[in-house]
Design a protein around this motif. Structure first.
Motif, short mmCIF file in Angstrom:
data_model
loop_
_atom_site.label_atom_id
_atom_site.label_comp_id
_atom_site.label_asym_id
_atom_site.label_seq_id
_atom_site.Cartn_x
_atom_site.Cartn_y
_atom_site.Cartn_z
N LEU A 178 0.87 -1.08 -0.01
CA LEU A 178 -0.16 -0.03 -0.02
C LEU A 178 0.95 1.24 -0.20
CD1 LEU A 178 -2.71 -1.08 2.51
CD2 LEU A 178 -2.96 -0.73 0.13
N ALA A 179 1.76 1.13 0.64
CA ALA A 179 2.91 2.55 1.01
C ALA A 179 3.53 2.71 -0.37
CB ALA A 179 3.83 1.99 2.03
N PHE A 180 4.11 1.60 -1.22
CA PHE A 180 4.85 2.04 -2.39
C PHE A 180 3.77 2.22 -3.35
CE2 PHE A 180 8.28 -0.88 -0.73
CZ PHE A 180 9.22 0.03 -0.52
N ALA A 181 2.66 1.71 -3.38
CA ALA A 181 1.56 2.25 -4.31
C ALA A 181 1.09 3.75 -4.14
CB ALA A 181 0.36 1.27 -4.18
N LYS A 182 1.03 4.26 -2.93
CA LYS A 182 0.84 5.46 -2.69
C LYS A 182 2.00 6.48 -3.22
CE LYS A 182 -2.55 4.72 0.99
NZ LYS A 182 -2.80 4.52 2.25
N HIS A 183 3.13 5.96 -3.01
CA HIS A 183 4.40 6.85 -3.41
C HIS A 183 4.37 6.98 -5.10
CE1 HIS A 183 6.99 7.55 -0.20
NE2 HIS A 183 6.62 6.58 0.62
N ARG A 184 3.93 5.89 -5.62
CA ARG A 184 3.65 6.03 -7.10
C ARG A 184 2.59 6.53 -7.75
NH1 ARG A 184 7.41 5.28 -10.76
NH2 ARG A 184 6.01 4.12 -12.16
N ASN A 185 1.71 6.51 -6.84
CA ASN A 185 0.61 7.55 -7.54
C ASN A 185 0.26 8.83 -6.66
OD1 ASN A 185 -1.26 5.48 -9.23
ND2 ASN A 185 -0.32 4.31 -7.63
N LEU A 186 1.35 9.41 -6.11
CA LEU A 186 1.27 10.47 -5.49
C LEU A 186 0.39 10.85 -4.32
CD1 LEU A 186 1.71 12.99 -8.56
CD2 LEU A 186 3.47 12.11 -7.16
N GLU A 187 0.27 9.55 -3.51
CA GLU A 187 -0.18 9.70 -2.19
C GLU A 187 -1.62 9.19 -2.05
OE1 GLU A 187 0.41 13.03 0.18
OE2 GLU A 187 2.46 13.20 -0.14
N SER A 188 -2.27 9.07 -3.37
CA SER A 188 -3.72 8.44 -3.39
C SER A 188 -3.72 7.40 -4.31
CB SER A 188 -4.75 9.70 -3.75
OG SER A 188 -4.15 9.99 -5.00
N ILE A 189 -4.71 6.27 -3.79
CA ILE A 189 -4.80 5.22 -4.66
C ILE A 189 -6.43 4.78 -4.75
CG2 ILE A 189 -2.78 3.98 -4.53
CD1 ILE A 189 -4.00 2.28 -2.34
N SER A 190 -7.07 4.66 -5.64
CA SER A 190 -8.53 4.39 -5.84
C SER A 190 -8.59 3.02 -5.10
CB SER A 190 -8.85 4.13 -7.18
OG SER A 190 -8.27 2.80 -7.56
N ASP A 191 -10.11 2.96 -4.63
CA ASP A 191 -10.60 1.51 -3.82
C ASP A 191 -10.28 0.26 -4.40
OD1 ASP A 191 -11.44 3.48 -1.66
OD2 ASP A 191 -13.51 3.30 -2.54
N LEU A 192 -10.53 0.36 -5.71
CA LEU A 192 -10.06 -0.92 -6.67
C LEU A 192 -8.76 -1.16 -6.58
CD1 LEU A 192 -11.18 -2.89 -8.57
CD2 LEU A 192 -10.71 -1.27 -10.44
N VAL A 193 -7.86 -0.28 -6.54
CA VAL A 193 -6.41 -0.72 -6.23
C VAL A 193 -6.13 -1.03 -5.02
CG1 VAL A 193 -4.04 0.28 -6.55
CG2 VAL A 193 -5.71 0.98 -8.20
N ALA A 194 -6.90 -0.53 -4.01
CA ALA A 194 -6.56 -0.85 -2.74
C ALA A 194 -6.94 -2.39 -2.56
CB ALA A 194 -7.30 0.01 -1.70
N ILE A 195 -8.01 -2.68 -3.24
CA ILE A 195 -8.63 -4.15 -2.98
C ILE A 195 -7.73 -5.03 -3.52
CG2 ILE A 195 -10.35 -5.75 -3.94
CD1 ILE A 195 -12.51 -3.47 -3.60
N ILE A 196 -7.28 -4.79 -4.89
CA ILE A 196 -6.18 -5.59 -5.66
C ILE A 196 -4.93 -5.50 -4.93
CG2 ILE A 196 -4.77 -5.60 -7.76
CD1 ILE A 196 -6.95 -3.98 -9.02
N LEU A 197 -4.40 -4.75 -4.22
CA LEU A 197 -3.13 -4.83 -3.43
C LEU A 197 -3.35 -5.79 -2.23
CD1 LEU A 197 -1.66 -1.18 -3.43
CD2 LEU A 197 -0.88 -3.21 -4.74
N CYS A 198 -4.60 -5.67 -1.55
CA CYS A 198 -4.99 -6.37 -0.27
C CYS A 198 -4.86 -7.92 -0.90
CB CYS A 198 -6.37 -6.02 0.32
SG CYS A 198 -5.93 -4.36 1.05
N THR A 199 -5.62 -8.06 -1.84
CA THR A 199 -5.69 -9.53 -2.54
C THR A 199 -4.62 -10.15 -3.00
OG1 THR A 199 -7.80 -9.16 -3.42
CG2 THR A 199 -6.73 -11.21 -4.37
N ALA A 200 -3.44 -9.05 -3.44
CA ALA A 200 -1.91 -9.48 -3.86
C ALA A 200 -1.05 -9.92 -2.48
CB ALA A 200 -1.42 -8.33 -4.51
N SER A 201 -1.52 -9.15 -1.31
CA SER A 201 -1.07 -9.45 -0.08
C SER A 201 -1.21 -10.85 0.36
CB SER A 201 -1.11 -8.28 0.96
OG SER A 201 -2.54 -8.48 1.49
#
Length: 286
Positions: A232-255
């Motif tokens: 989640l932290a690296f995704a927010k760095h790449r997306n300038l501190e904000s990620i969509s709910d869909l991306v968050a769900i994908i990342l949680c599933t990936a974890s």
């Protein structure tokens, strides 16, 4: 040795996996902070580091890839101090040990309640205000060493349901504005204690927690804990501190996927003494 086998291999593997992404994506200041957190995690002091770093100009907490290791540091500090306490007091007998622990419990809970309103960052991160939470588990261990679980099914049924309800209540009702770990923390902590004590065979909660899928989540839960924050932290760095709910769900599933892999190929092998000897696990840990 058991704690080292359980905790360190997967932890160091995730830390190593974070290095190339930190090198590529973090700003110089953030990379410096990440390097400090690597050292702090390795010395079980990341809770102290994140407490000291918390300030007006600090990087937003959710952008720190290893922020979640504060709780691991608290746990490890407890693992170091509690056995020393027992060694120093064992000759006094169980009665006096429990009296001392209960006094420590009350002091720690009182400081946690005061700190949650007067020094919330320190209260959140540091061991003295978390010690009472861990002591609940110690009290249960002492109780179950000398006593059996409750024999009446109805009592176990009621108390395990109550404990489960207290945890669910905490998840639903608590939010960022909830002072923590204040007296509010008694709800999930005592709820967990009731599960340990009363979710025995034949209870509804035991049946629920025995479902293969739920047991599987439990098996990989430590690795999932390790993976979720860096993703989640690296995704927010790449997306300038904000990620969509869909991306968050994908990342949680990936974890969860990464958690299964690290449990299968890192955690499980290191737990077997015939694969990794005691001397090897201590040498690698050092």
């Amino acid at each position: 040795e058991r704690r080292a086998r359980r905790i360190l291999p997967a932890l160091f593997f995730v830390m190593a996996a974070c290095l190339p992404f930190a090198w590529l994506w973090l700003t110089p200041n953030d990379l410096k902070d990440f390097g400090q957190s690597l050292v702090a995690v390795s010395t079980f002091s990341s809770n102290i580091l994140f407490w000291l770093e918390s300030g007006y100009f600090d990087t937003a907490a959710e952008l720190k890839p290893l922020l979640h290791t504060w709780s691991l540091a608290v746990e490890e500090q407890y693992y170091i101090l509690f056995p020393i306490f027992l060694m120093l007091t064992w000759r006094l007998g169980i009665k006096w040990i429990l009296i001392f622990l209960f006094l420590i419990f009350l002091i720690s809970l009182g400081v946690a309640q005061w700190g949650a309103y007067n020094s919330p960052t320190a209260a959140f991160y540091l061991l003295p205000t978390r010690f009472w939470e861990l002591l609940i588990g110690a009290f249960l261990a002492f109780y179950l060493t000398f006593n059996a679980h409750f024999k009446i099914l109805a009592i176990n049924q009621l108390l395990s349901l109550l404990g489960f309800g207290m945890i669910v209540y905490s998840i639903i009702v608590f939010n960022k504005s909830t002072p923590f770990p204040s007296l509010y923390a008694l709800i999930p902590v005592l709820g967990t204690g009731l599960l340990i004590l009363c979710a025995v065979p034949k209870t509804l909660i035991h049946k629920l927690l025995s479902i293969k899928f739920v047991v599987g989540i439990g098996l990989i839960s430590y690795s999932a804990y390790l993976w979720h924050q860096p993703l989640l932290a690296f995704a927010k760095h790449r997306n300038l501190e904000s990620i969509s709910d869909l991306v968050a769900i994908i990342l949680c599933t990936a974890s969860l996927g990464l958690a299964w892999l690290s449990w299968k190929f890192i955690e499980a092998p290191f737990r077997h003494k015939n694969k990794i000897s005691r001397s090897s696990i201590f040498a690698l840990s050092v």
